[in-house]
Design an enzyme around this catalytic site. Structure first.
Site, PDB file in Angstrom:
ATOM      1  N   GLU A 107     -59.268 -12.025 -65.843  1.00  0.00           N
ATOM      2  CA  GLU A 107     -58.525 -10.775 -65.625  1.00  0.00           C
ATOM      3  C   GLU A 107     -58.433 -10.032 -66.952  1.00  0.00           C
ATOM      4  O   GLU A 107     -58.555  -8.808 -67.021  1.00  0.00           O
ATOM      5  CB  GLU A 107     -57.129 -11.098 -65.086  1.00  0.00           C
ATOM      6  CG  GLU A 107     -56.286  -9.884 -64.803  1.00  0.00           C
ATOM      7  CD  GLU A 107     -54.924 -10.252 -64.247  1.00  0.00           C
ATOM      8  OE1 GLU A 107     -54.842 -10.566 -63.053  1.00  0.00           O
ATOM      9  OE2 GLU A 107     -53.951 -10.225 -65.015  1.00  0.00           O
TER      10      GLU A 107
ATOM     11  N   HIS B  46     -55.296  -2.679 -59.127  1.00  0.00           N
ATOM     12  CA  HIS B  46     -54.565  -3.467 -58.134  1.00  0.00           C
ATOM     13  C   HIS B  46     -53.072  -3.401 -58.404  1.00  0.00           C
ATOM     14  O   HIS B  46     -52.632  -2.950 -59.452  1.00  0.00           O
ATOM     15  CB  HIS B  46     -55.048  -4.928 -58.080  1.00  0.00           C
ATOM     16  CG  HIS B  46     -54.593  -5.786 -59.218  1.00  0.00           C
ATOM     17  ND1 HIS B  46     -54.591  -7.156 -59.159  1.00  0.00           N
ATOM     18  CD2 HIS B  46     -54.130  -5.483 -60.447  1.00  0.00           C
ATOM     19  CE1 HIS B  46     -54.153  -7.654 -60.296  1.00  0.00           C
ATOM     20  NE2 HIS B  46     -53.867  -6.667 -61.107  1.00  0.00           N
TER      21      HIS B  46
ATOM     22  N   HIS C 142     -52.254  -0.932 -61.587  1.00  0.00           N
ATOM     23  CA  HIS C 142     -52.848  -0.842 -62.923  1.00  0.00           C
ATOM     24  C   HIS C 142     -54.265  -1.390 -62.821  1.00  0.00           C
ATOM     25  O   HIS C 142     -54.656  -1.898 -61.775  1.00  0.00           O
ATOM     26  CB  HIS C 142     -52.008  -1.632 -63.928  1.00  0.00           C
ATOM     27  CG  HIS C 142     -51.840  -3.069 -63.547  1.00  0.00           C
ATOM     28  ND1 HIS C 142     -50.837  -3.514 -62.727  1.00  0.00           N
ATOM     29  CD2 HIS C 142     -52.597  -4.160 -63.828  1.00  0.00           C
ATOM     30  CE1 HIS C 142     -50.952  -4.811 -62.534  1.00  0.00           C
ATOM     31  NE2 HIS C 142     -52.015  -5.236 -63.187  1.00  0.00           N
TER      32      HIS C 142
ATOM     33  N   HIS D 124     -57.903  -3.459 -64.441  1.00  0.00           N
ATOM     34  CA  HIS D 124     -58.458  -4.499 -65.321  1.00  0.00           C
ATOM     35  C   HIS D 124     -59.970  -4.344 -65.413  1.00  0.00           C
ATOM     36  O   HIS D 124     -60.610  -3.904 -64.458  1.00  0.00           O
ATOM     37  CB  HIS D 124     -58.192  -5.907 -64.760  1.00  0.00           C
ATOM     38  CG  HIS D 124     -56.754  -6.274 -64.747  1.00  0.00           C
ATOM     39  ND1 HIS D 124     -56.046  -6.533 -65.896  1.00  0.00           N
ATOM     40  CD2 HIS D 124     -55.883  -6.449 -63.727  1.00  0.00           C
ATOM     41  CE1 HIS D 124     -54.807  -6.846 -65.585  1.00  0.00           C
ATOM     42  NE2 HIS D 124     -54.663  -6.804 -64.275  1.00  0.00           N
TER      43      HIS D 124
ATOM     44  N   ASP E 291     -65.978  -2.824 -57.459  1.00  0.00           N
ATOM     45  CA  ASP E 291     -66.095  -2.086 -58.721  1.00  0.00           C
ATOM     46  C   ASP E 291     -65.642  -0.631 -58.567  1.00  0.00           C
ATOM     47  O   ASP E 291     -66.100   0.071 -57.667  1.00  0.00           O
ATOM     48  CB  ASP E 291     -67.559  -2.133 -59.186  1.00  0.00           C
ATOM     49  CG  ASP E 291     -67.694  -1.799 -60.658  1.00  0.00           C
ATOM     50  OD1 ASP E 291     -66.663  -1.739 -61.368  1.00  0.00           O
ATOM     51  OD2 ASP E 291     -68.835  -1.609 -61.101  1.00  0.00           O
ATOM     52  N   HIS E 292     -64.736  -0.222 -59.455  1.00  0.00           N
ATOM     53  CA  HIS E 292     -64.177   1.133 -59.427  1.00  0.00           C
ATOM     54  C   HIS E 292     -63.525   1.465 -58.079  1.00  0.00           C
ATOM     55  O   HIS E 292     -63.696   2.561 -57.533  1.00  0.00           O
ATOM     56  CB  HIS E 292     -65.227   2.185 -59.836  1.00  0.00           C
ATOM     57  CG  HIS E 292     -65.517   2.119 -61.304  1.00  0.00           C
ATOM     58  ND1 HIS E 292     -66.312   1.143 -61.859  1.00  0.00           N
ATOM     59  CD2 HIS E 292     -65.067   2.867 -62.334  1.00  0.00           C
ATOM     60  CE1 HIS E 292     -66.355   1.314 -63.163  1.00  0.00           C
ATOM     61  NE2 HIS E 292     -65.611   2.337 -63.493  1.00  0.00           N
TER      62      HIS E 292
ATOM     63  N   CYS F 276     -45.838  -6.337 -62.185  1.00  0.00           N
ATOM     64  CA  CYS F 276     -47.077  -6.131 -61.426  1.00  0.00           C
ATOM     65  C   CYS F 276     -46.810  -5.447 -60.084  1.00  0.00           C
ATOM     66  O   CYS F 276     -47.742  -5.122 -59.355  1.00  0.00           O
ATOM     67  CB  CYS F 276     -47.790  -7.460 -61.199  1.00  0.00           C
ATOM     68  SG  CYS F 276     -48.309  -8.227 -62.726  1.00  0.00           S
TER      69      CYS F 276
END
Lengths: 128, 140
Positions: B131, B18, B43, B45, B82-83, B37
């Site tokens: 996070e 994100h 980046h 998480h 996810d991914h 950010c």
């Protein structure tokens, strides 16, 4: 619905449990092994509560939160003898003392949790 | 019959990318609001979603909910994230900034819908979205 944000920081501190009004023998009998000076890697969990800021979509800016925690919590306490800073360093007393330190710069503070060891956890929840 | 309720909690991990960017802001405003950010690519998480479900203990199974059902709900709600790159791949976050707060609100709504459909007597008591190990949002 309530929303909370928690940041955990680590404080490496040394302390012992001791009531200066008592004799060494009385302290020994009252606090046992905790009377001897020792250290912990305290995990301090600081929780704020509030509304999401409509502009940033954040409860609070992370850098601002981290700066407050660094200036008021980590820098003053990390690597220190906590008994020189606080009158008593039981986990309960530390949770309240840290809450009192942070409430000014963090008005939305609602809870301070302290994981002293894997076995011991202390918490002070705002009671106003 | 025992009318008391109990709570069961279960976690699921998912990994997403994100970045924080408010389209209506200038670059300067974005940098001032989101700092590091706000980058072009973002980046990642390893998020951990933890849900606490409350309800009566079933007479027959002696459980609030079968863990397999709970896992299925967790999979259903996290799989679309996810991914994925949340800003580019997930419709919800094309406009809305995927802050941990907003992702937690999004997941809460999805979990509530799944619970309502599959187990209407159960209640989502609390949701935590980590996070990182040292930063998380909780909704109760």
């Amino acid at each position: 619905m309530k929303m909370q944000l928690t940041r955990e920081v680590t404080i490496r501190g040394i302390h012992n449990l001791e009531n200066p009004k008592l004799s060494p023998a009385e302290n020994e009998s009252l606090y046992g092994i905790c009377y001897g000076q020792h250290g912990h890697h305290y995990k301090v969990r600081v929780t704020i509560e509030g509304k999401i800021d409509s502009r940033s979509s954040l409860l609070m800016d992370r850098d601002a939160l981290d700066r407050i925690l660094r200036e008021n919590l980590v820098d003053p306490l990390d690597g220190k003898d906590l008994n020189r800073i606080f009158s008593n360093t039981s986990g309960e007393a530390l949770a309240i003392a840290i809450y009192d330190r942070l409430k000014g710069p963090l008005p939305n503070l609602v809870r301070v949790g302290i994981q002293e060891t894997r076995k011991n956890y202390f918490e002070y929840q705002s009671q106003s | 019959m025992d009318t008391r309720t109990a709570v069961i909690a279960r976690r699921r991990l998912f990994s997403s990318a994100h970045l924080y960017d408010q389209k209506k802001f200038s670059r300067e405003e974005n940098l001032a609001t989101f700092g590091r950010c706000h980058t072009p690519h973002g980046h990642g998480h390893n998020y951990v979603l933890e849900i606490f479900v409350e309800g009566r203990i079933d007479e027959r199974t002696k459980m609030v909910i079968d863990l397999t059902d709970l896992d299925s709900i967790l999979l259903t709600v996290t799989d679309p994230l996810d991914h994925q790159h949340l800003n580019f791949d997930v419709a919800e976050f094309k406009e809305k900034v995927p802050t941990t707060e907003n992702i937690a609100l999004y997941l809460r709504e999805k979990v509530r819908i799944e619970l309502q459909t599959r187990h209407p007597s159960l209640k989502l008591k609390r949701l935590r979205l980590f996070e990182t190990d040292d930063l998380w949002v909780e909704i109760e």
